[in-house]
Design an enzyme around this catalytic site. Sequence first.
Site: not given
Length: 344
Positions: A115-116, A226, A301
């Site tokens: 997701d990055h 994250d 996020h």
Amino acid sequence: MSRYLKITGAVVVVLTILGGVAYRAAPVQDALMRTGVAAMLGSAPETFDGLQIVVCGSASPLGNNPDRAQACLAVVTPEHFFLVDVGARSPMRIAQAQLPMNRLTAVMLTHFHSDHIAGLADVNLASWVAGRQASMQVYGPQGVETVVAGFNQAYRLDRGYRVAHHGEGLLPPSAGPMKAVTFQPGLVWQDDDMTVTSILVDHHPIDPAVGYRFDYRGRSVVISGDTNASDNLFAAAAGADIVFHDALARDSLDIMQNALAKAGRSSFAQIVADVSDYHADTRTLEEAATAAGIEQLVLYHLVPTPMNSLTETMFLRGLSDKTLLAHDLQIFELPPESEEISIR
Ligand SMILES: [Zn+2]
Ligand SMILES: [Zn+2]
């Protein structure tokens, strides 16, 4: 009903029918499209004289909300344009925000969860087509070279097709493949006005994972990537104007996990449970941010990704009014040598 109202009603009905008919006519469609395209091309945003942060993705992988792309923040000044992570759907947000792809300085990755990084190839292509003359630089901690080599290999044929079709003058082949730049935590990038520092964070078992601090003409923004609430990050973020922080809404996550378990979807319930130990519980963040002298805390996020205003409200449960929840396409502007933060 009065005679006047009857006539007005009839006129509205006739105009609606005529409008509907005209809308289907090719010349009318062409004229409307010409106007729309011209308006789009003529509406490039003015360059802001200072530090600008654009939210090009605020979601986590948990939950699907088409109004929120996955992790991406743009750091823009008149001289610089960094993208911090490029999750799925973020290339669409970057285009919608009309960010200056012709002068992309570099992509900075915090770590290599999908997701990055999912938007890397689209960002590479968009900046190449916009006129970039050298390879797009992709900065990251140990491992970035594996990610970049993989994308370069997967898109090798695509690059060849595009050069063959559009010509080497438009798409210089040497600028097609991305270039990985591996760093150790610490100073990453610097010129006269901008310093970019990477900060080790706690996203275990994903090691290394980093956040970034950008300092520009007396203003500063920190992006956590994250992480759990990390002492190392807040120490490095001391005195920053804004911190964009990973955030987990415990109550929402617990409801999701219980519902999944009750519905017999035990493997998904397990994933939701696993996720909870490597993101930052919102309730731990405000105190740490205040202690570090941070002016503005912004949650991004978001785990789980809020689906509507109810789940957005639940996300801010127990927090003060001052803490903000990021929304895609939000822009934060910090004039140089000032304390002002404007949000639009
Ligand atoms: Zn992650
Ligand atoms: Zn993530």
